[in-house]
Write a protein that holds these residues in place. Structure first.
Motif, PDB file in Angstrom:
ATOM      1  N   TYR A  83     -13.085  31.874   3.358  1.00 59.97           N
ATOM      2  CA  TYR A  83     -12.210  30.735   3.065  1.00 59.97           C
ATOM      3  C   TYR A  83     -11.024  31.232   2.248  1.00 59.97           C
ATOM      4  N   THR A  84      -9.832  31.112   2.831  1.00 58.70           N
ATOM      5  CA  THR A  84      -8.615  31.580   2.156  1.00 58.70           C
ATOM      6  C   THR A  84      -7.586  30.468   1.991  1.00 58.70           C
ATOM      7  N   SER A  85      -7.870  29.295   2.512  1.00 53.31           N
ATOM      8  CA  SER A  85      -6.969  28.151   2.355  1.00 53.31           C
ATOM      9  C   SER A  85      -7.805  26.934   1.970  1.00 53.31           C
ATOM     10  N   PRO A  86      -7.187  25.942   1.334  1.00 50.43           N
ATOM     11  CA  PRO A  86      -7.947  24.784   0.842  1.00 50.43           C
ATOM     12  C   PRO A  86      -8.601  23.977   1.952  1.00 50.43           C
ATOM     13  N   LEU A  87      -9.807  23.518   1.687  1.00 46.77           N
ATOM     14  CA  LEU A  87     -10.506  22.634   2.622  1.00 46.77           C
ATOM     15  C   LEU A  87     -10.130  21.173   2.415  1.00 46.77           C
ATOM     16  N   GLY A  88      -9.615  20.858   1.230  1.00 44.33           N
ATOM     17  CA  GLY A  88      -9.119  19.514   0.971  1.00 44.33           C
ATOM     18  C   GLY A  88     -10.131  18.431   1.278  1.00 44.33           C
ATOM     19  N   LYS A  89      -9.708  17.465   2.090  1.00 41.28           N
ATOM     20  CA  LYS A  89     -10.536  16.299   2.378  1.00 41.28           C
ATOM     21  C   LYS A  89     -11.670  16.587   3.354  1.00 41.28           C
ATOM     22  N   ASP A  90     -11.833  17.847   3.758  1.00 39.95           N
ATOM     23  CA  ASP A  90     -13.019  18.229   4.531  1.00 39.95           C
ATOM     24  C   ASP A  90     -14.233  18.395   3.627  1.00 39.95           C
ATOM     25  N   VAL A  91     -14.011  18.333   2.314  1.00 41.92           N
ATOM     26  CA  VAL A  91     -15.087  18.437   1.329  1.00 41.92           C
ATOM     27  C   VAL A  91     -15.263  17.087   0.641  1.00 41.92           C
ATOM     28  N   CYS A  92     -16.506  16.693   0.467  1.00 41.48           N
ATOM     29  CA  CYS A  92     -16.822  15.480  -0.297  1.00 41.48           C
ATOM     30  C   CYS A  92     -17.761  15.840  -1.441  1.00 41.48           C
ATOM     31  N   ILE A  93     -17.397  15.421  -2.645  1.00 38.76           N
ATOM     32  CA  ILE A  93     -18.293  15.522  -3.797  1.00 38.76           C
ATOM     33  C   ILE A  93     -19.052  14.208  -3.870  1.00 38.76           C
ATOM     34  N   LEU A  94     -20.370  14.278  -3.913  1.00 34.24           N
ATOM     35  CA  LEU A  94     -21.195  13.089  -3.674  1.00 34.24           C
ATOM     36  C   LEU A  94     -22.194  12.812  -4.783  1.00 34.24           C
ATOM     37  N   ASP A  95     -22.233  11.550  -5.189  1.00 39.42           N
ATOM     38  CA  ASP A  95     -23.322  11.015  -6.005  1.00 39.42           C
ATOM     39  C   ASP A  95     -24.070   9.997  -5.172  1.00 39.42           C
ATOM     40  N   VAL A  96     -25.395  10.032  -5.216  1.00 44.53           N
ATOM     41  CA  VAL A  96     -26.242   9.049  -4.532  1.00 44.53           C
ATOM     42  C   VAL A  96     -27.215   8.489  -5.551  1.00 44.53           C
ATOM     43  N   ASP A  97     -27.299   7.177  -5.637  1.00 40.52           N
ATOM     44  CA  ASP A  97     -28.168   6.577  -6.653  1.00 40.52           C
ATOM     45  C   ASP A  97     -28.545   5.161  -6.242  1.00 40.52           C
ATOM     46  N   THR A  98     -29.705   4.720  -6.704  1.00 39.65           N
ATOM     47  CA  THR A  98     -30.100   3.322  -6.484  1.00 39.65           C
ATOM     48  C   THR A  98     -29.479   2.407  -7.524  1.00 39.65           C
ATOM     49  N   ARG A  99     -28.984   2.970  -8.608  1.00 48.04           N
ATOM     50  CA  ARG A  99     -28.385   2.182  -9.698  1.00 48.04           C
ATOM     51  C   ARG A  99     -26.898   2.000  -9.452  1.00 48.04           C
TER      52      ARG A  99
END
Length: 349
Positions: A83-99
């Motif tokens: 990987y030599t260039s940004p992935l940008g919106k191809d990456v998602c940082i995710l939280d999953v919770d029932t609360r």
């Protein structure tokens, strides 16, 4: 945290704004181009991404920066980079919770925000959101329904599988896990950990010790931090994992519906043995644990199992430290201009 520091931490938000006015020409060395950045939070001249880059990335580290040093050790990229260039919106940082985290002193409560009173898990969620904003990734908080027959931590498996359909990579973290090096982008870590097209899931090992071993004596992979790559094999693995307690494939897996370590034990005892070639085990010292553990300091990702109540304050203190380092450097750079010497204590007329 002392009362004086505690009362000062909310001022970080104000200082963010001041810095945005002073340093609007600071451009992020990686992530999405400046022209494409959202400028809504701070007007037409600056973006939140630029401010976060200014605070956390004074040396302008990039996706291909050859090495990173921490605690007397240097971490070097391999010569062959995927990987030599940004992935940008191809990456998602995710939280999953029932609360829902929408009660007073929680992150999604709309009124009367007070950092000093914010609950610890909300501090972790803010860390994840800020990291995504800083590097130009998407961020999602997925609230799921509670399943009575399973422990709530199980929802991360189905949640991860469903969100992954829309991205190339999804990076999931528990709410008590933190990005410890905010300036290091996911692309750098993908390169450093040699995560290639054949890697479906990457997770860090637990600390050494019998309690963290499966029934065969092999150490568990901790599910508090997961890098998932969108391909057919990954979805097959996640489906097998989610269905494990139904025992259509793995006899005895229902034991882990509610018994520790729940979905982690199910994955470690059953699922991973069918898919080892598609999995990457990351060092505990690099992607798990707390700073003063000998074998698991969490250099890049910290998972605060025993210090959960301090997640918010720990992240806040580190943010304030980074910000004050920048302000101190600026003052020192201008030292010759701002310091004058009065030789004689008299009033000049």
């Amino acid at each position: 945290m002392t009362p004086s520091v505690r009362s000062f931490v909310p001022a970080v938000v104000v200082l963010f704004f001041i810095l945005s006015l002073l340093y609007f020409n600071y451009e992020p060395p990686y992530a999405v181009p400046v022209a494409e950045q959202s400028r809504k939070p701070f007007g037409s001249d600056v973006s939140l991404q630029q401010i976060l880059q200014f605070i956390y990335n004074p040396n302008k580290a990039s996706i291909t920066t050859p090495s990173f040093s921490h605690g007397g050790k240097t971490y070097e990229l391999p010569s062959d980079l995927g990987y030599t260039s940004p992935l940008g919106k191809d990456v998602c940082i995710l939280d999953v919770d029932t609360r829902p985290f929408n009660a007073e002193n929680q992150i999604f409560h709309g009124a009367n925000f007070d950092w000093s009173k914010l609950d610890p898990y909300s501090g972790g969620i803010i860390n994840h959101y800020m990291y995504a904003q800083m590097h130009g990734y998407d961020y999602k908080f997925l609230q799921t329904a509670t399943e009575s027959e399973r422990h709530p931590t199980w929802v991360k498996v189905s949640g991860l599988a469903n969100v992954l359909k829309s991205y190339k990579f999804v990076v999931f973290l528990d709410a008590d896990a933190l990005f410890n090096q905010m300036h290091i982008p996911i692309e750098w870590l993908l390169n450093y950990w040699s995560i290639n097209v054949t890697t479906s899931l990457a997770m860090a090992l637990d600390p050494p010790g019998a309690v963290n071993n499966d029934t065969y004596g092999r150490r568990y992979s901790n599910t508090g931090f997961i890098i998932a790559q969108n391909n057919a094999k990954t979805h097959e693995i996640l489906k097998a994992w989610d269905e494990c307690p139904r025992e259509t494939r793995y006899k005895g897996c229902s034991e882990w519906n509610k018994v520790r370590f729940h979905e982690q034990s199910a994955f470690g005892t059953y699922v991973r043995y069918d898919y080892d070639q598609y999995l990457k085990e990351l060092p505990c010292d690099e992607a798990n644990g707390e700073w003063d553990l000998e074998n698991c300091r969490g250099v890049f990702i910290q998972h605060m199992w025993w210090r959960t109540p301090t997640v918010r304050s720990h992240f806040g203190d580190r943010t304030l430290q980074f910000l004050m380092e920048r302000m101190h450097k600026h003052a020192m750079d201008e030292k010759e201009k701002i310091i004058d010497t009065q030789v004689q204590n008299t009033v000049n007329r």
